[in-house]
Design a protein around this motif. Structure first.
Motif, PDB file in Angstrom:
ATOM      1  N   ALA A 189     -31.093 -71.588 -77.441  1.00 49.76           N
ATOM      2  CA  ALA A 189     -31.784 -72.526 -78.335  1.00 49.76           C
ATOM      3  C   ALA A 189     -32.548 -71.786 -79.425  1.00 49.76           C
ATOM      4  O   ALA A 189     -32.690 -72.282 -80.546  1.00 49.76           O
TER       5      ALA A 189
ATOM      6  N   GLU B 164     -16.230 -74.265 -93.451  1.00 44.11           N
ATOM      7  CA  GLU B 164     -16.831 -75.405 -92.757  1.00 44.11           C
ATOM      8  C   GLU B 164     -17.190 -75.059 -91.317  1.00 44.11           C
ATOM      9  O   GLU B 164     -18.248 -75.433 -90.816  1.00 44.11           O
ATOM     10  N   THR B 165     -16.272 -74.327 -90.667  1.00 47.82           N
ATOM     11  CA  THR B 165     -16.496 -73.960 -89.268  1.00 47.82           C
ATOM     12  C   THR B 165     -17.765 -73.135 -89.129  1.00 47.82           C
ATOM     13  O   THR B 165     -18.644 -73.444 -88.310  1.00 47.82           O
TER      14      THR B 165
ATOM     15  N   MET C 130     -20.853 -75.209 -90.123  1.00 43.04           N
ATOM     16  CA  MET C 130     -21.246 -76.178 -89.091  1.00 43.04           C
ATOM     17  C   MET C 130     -22.155 -75.531 -88.058  1.00 43.04           C
ATOM     18  O   MET C 130     -23.200 -76.077 -87.693  1.00 43.04           O
ATOM     19  N   VAL C 131     -21.739 -74.370 -87.586  1.00 45.61           N
ATOM     20  CA  VAL C 131     -22.523 -73.680 -86.562  1.00 45.61           C
ATOM     21  C   VAL C 131     -23.859 -73.231 -87.156  1.00 45.61           C
ATOM     22  O   VAL C 131     -24.908 -73.363 -86.535  1.00 45.61           O
TER      23      VAL C 131
ATOM     24  N   SER D 234     -25.498 -74.662 -89.487  1.00 48.79           N
ATOM     25  CA  SER D 234     -26.376 -75.812 -89.707  1.00 48.79           C
ATOM     26  C   SER D 234     -27.090 -76.238 -88.432  1.00 48.79           C
ATOM     27  O   SER D 234     -28.076 -76.965 -88.469  1.00 48.79           O
ATOM     28  N   LEU D 235     -26.577 -75.791 -87.281  1.00 52.12           N
ATOM     29  CA  LEU D 235     -27.195 -76.164 -86.013  1.00 52.12           C
ATOM     30  C   LEU D 235     -28.306 -75.203 -85.607  1.00 52.12           C
ATOM     31  O   LEU D 235     -29.120 -75.507 -84.748  1.00 52.12           O
ATOM     32  N   HIS D 236     -28.321 -74.025 -86.235  1.00 45.81           N
ATOM     33  CA  HIS D 236     -29.327 -73.028 -85.878  1.00 45.81           C
ATOM     34  C   HIS D 236     -30.555 -73.143 -86.775  1.00 45.81           C
ATOM     35  O   HIS D 236     -30.465 -73.615 -87.896  1.00 45.81           O
TER      36      HIS D 236
ATOM     37  N   VAL E 240     -18.654 -66.831 -86.485  1.00 40.60           N
ATOM     38  CA  VAL E 240     -19.354 -67.916 -85.788  1.00 40.60           C
ATOM     39  C   VAL E 240     -20.427 -67.326 -84.856  1.00 40.60           C
ATOM     40  O   VAL E 240     -21.539 -67.843 -84.760  1.00 40.60           O
TER      41      VAL E 240
ATOM     42  N   SER F 248     -27.498 -81.995 -87.589  1.00 38.67           N
ATOM     43  CA  SER F 248     -28.040 -81.867 -88.938  1.00 38.67           C
ATOM     44  C   SER F 248     -27.122 -82.602 -89.893  1.00 38.67           C
ATOM     45  O   SER F 248     -26.003 -82.959 -89.542  1.00 38.67           O
TER      46      SER F 248
ATOM     47  N   PRO G 199     -28.203 -74.350 -80.601  1.00 39.42           N
ATOM     48  CA  PRO G 199     -29.307 -75.196 -80.141  1.00 39.42           C
ATOM     49  C   PRO G 199     -28.916 -76.666 -79.962  1.00 39.42           C
ATOM     50  O   PRO G 199     -29.715 -77.449 -79.445  1.00 39.42           O
TER      51      PRO G 199
END
Lengths: 314, 242
Positions: A87, A108-109, A112-113, A115-117, A155, B2, B85
């Protein structure tokens, strides 16, 4: 019982460890995939995890990442649970298998990852570091095997992790791609990050790891620098051209552990190469082009991970 | 979750011709075609066809979006995401929101054509019901899609999806309007959530054979809760195993 711990320097104690695995066990039905594993990795170490198929490498990696729950034992990554470390973006990983989406582009791949961090590195930088800037707009189903691996590396890298875990990162890569891959990896480890990689290529462990951990049947059978692990196996290999030699005739020579005959060329593994060589020359005086070498990591690997020999080393 | 993540999720589905055909082109074309064949200038029939084709587009879009989970699961992308996360709840929520966003083209286009090209006239509340109402009423279908996506494999997902979509639209009063159903089929139809989805819109265009909006909403809410629990349970079991 058969763990060969060579060095126990202070840096590998638990305080501030990047990875600490204690008493880790995991069974699938009757199969003990991981059977009492203890491992401490200090920040900044580059560790190769070696072992034959089914040794428990992938299960160990999965438990480190929090993807598989251990039956017993404990995992801490930088002092917290794998879930918390994930996390916080502290772990990046390249898992075995495909793990790319056919209908997304490379950019994009990775995006995407990212944007989650919470604190990712810029996507462009992740692409640049893995040498795939020019592939950003390409769909993932239009990539070669080696290119896919690099995307997966990007990634893993994009969260800017402190610990990178790679499960057979160079599988499906050709020689040049592998070299390029390790070059970009060097750029990463030079900044003091911790890396653990599982591999089948022993020369990758030899060339890129500070430390080698050898697993067999769910346990660690050797742990140390490449030189240290290699020195565990005292044997040498005698190579020579021996006209008329047969496998059975060579096998009865003193101290011989293994014999390989290909036409007139033989390779004899021996515990005591001097004695074996004298006997060889006495029996086959016409032997020529003689070469005696240490076993190397491959020899150590075979010797330590084959079921009869591993347990006797301590 | 997001914004950037959602954008890519939506864009990925929009690349699928299958999605565009079933969830955008078909509802629009079938609406125009059916009006030409069946309506004979009867505004009530035009209204029912508009509602039904809106519902069809929205339900096929949401089911389709959820079914794609099967592929992500099998290639290991779900495992990769578990190293970010993004929580399990966040992953499922993102998939649900994506499915709902993909239902929007049908929910906007078919009523728009109804108003502009076919002369359907409703009051404000009526239009709200056939657009926003139908859109919200496909929430249980988004969840059904997610559940099927978690149970199926990339190979089995297409036949399962096609069967589900056929059953929902043929037996639930979407393709065969309830007006033409024999009474036994009408009894069967009420078991399916698609019947209640159709009813959410139907009440706005005709009082004939339509049920109270409150009742339809209640039945769909029960479906949402039941399937929602199934989705969460299945995800938990799935992620504990691998």
């Amino acid at each position: 019982m058969n763990t060969t711990q060579i060095s126990q320097d202070g840096s590998r104690t638990s305080a501030g460890a990047a990875v600490m695995l204690t008493g880790l066990r995991k069974s699938y039905g009757d199969v003990r995939a991981v059977d009492g594993l203890d491992l401490v990795i200090a920040p900044g170490e580059v560790v190769a995890l070696l072992g034959p198929n089914g040794a428990g490498k992938s299960t160990t990696v999965d438990m480190m990442l929090g993807l598989t729950r251990p039956d017993s034992g404990n995992v801490t990554i930088f002092g917290s649970s794998p879930r918390d470390a994930v996390a916080a973006g502290a772990i990046g990983a390249m898992l075995q298998g495909g793990a790319l989406l056919d209908d997304a582009t490379v950019g994009e791949t990775v995006g995407m990852v990212a944007s989650l961090h919470r604190k990712p590195m810029p996507v462009a930088e992740a692409l640049r570091r893995t040498g795939i800037e020019d592939l950003a707009a390409r769909r993932c189903n239009k990539l070669s095997g080696g290119q896919k691996q690099r995307v997966r590396f990007a990634v893993a890298l994009v969260s800017d992790p402190d610990l990178l875990v790679l499960d057979e990162p160079t599988a499906a890569m050709d020689v040049q791609s592998r070299r390029d891959f390790w070059k970009s990896m060097h750029g990463f480890t030079n900044t003091g990050r911790t890396v653990l990689f599982a591999t089948h290529y022993l020369e990758e462990a030899e060339n890129y790891a500070d430390r080698v951990v050898l697993m067999r049947a769910g346990r660690i059978v050797a742990d140390g620098s490449v030189a240290e692990v290699t020195s565990l196996v005292s044997g040498r290999v005698i190579r020579a051209a021996v006209p008329g030699a047969t496998e059975s005739a060579l096998a009865v020579l003193p101290a011989v552990t293994e014999v390989e005959v290909r036409a007139a060329n033989v390779a004899i593994s021996s515990n005591d190469s001097d004695t074996t060589l004298r006997a060889l020359l006495a029996t086959f005086p016409q032997a020529h082009d003689i070469e005696v070498t240490a076993m190397g990591l491959e020899g150590a690997f075979l010797s330590l991970t084959s079921s009869e020999n591993g347990a006797d080393l301590s | 979750m997001s914004f950037g993540y959602l954008v890519v999720e939506v864009r990925r589905v929009l690349r699928s011709t299958r999605f565009l055909i079933f969830s955008v082109v078909f509802p629009v074309l079938l609406f125009l075609l059916y009006v030409g064949i069946f309506a004979n200038g009867d505004q009530a029939v035009v209204g029912v066809l508009m509602v039904n084709m809106t519902a069809f587009g929205a339900l096929s879009a949401t089911l389709f979006a959820g079914g794609r989970l099967a592929v992500e699961r099998s290639v290991g992308w779900q495992r990769q995401l578990r190293l970010t996360p993004l929580t399990g709840a966040g992953y499922l929520a993102a998939k649900g929101v994506t499915a709902m966003l993909l239902a929007l083209p049908a929910v906007v286009l078919v009523p728009l054509l109804g108003a502009v090209a076919e002369g359907v006239s409703l009051d404000g509340a009526g239009w709200l019901r056939v657009t926003v109402g139908i859109w919200l009423a496909v929430i249980p279908f988004a969840l059904i899609g997610l559940l099927i996506g978690q149970l199926g494999t990339p190979d089995s997902i297409q036949p399962i999806m096609s069967l589900t979509m056929m059953a929902m639209s043929l037996l639930g009063g979407i393709f065969i309007p309830v007006d033409t159903m024999p009474s036994w089929l009408l009894d069967v139809a009420q078991i399916l959530p698609s019947y209640w989805l159709g009813q959410v819109g139907r009440g706005a265009v005709t009082t004939d054979l339509s049920v109270n909006l409150g009742k339809a909403v209640l039945v769909l809410a029960v479906w949402t809760a039941a399937v929602g629990i199934g989705v969460v349970r299945r995800y938990r079991r799935d992620s504990a195993r691998v």
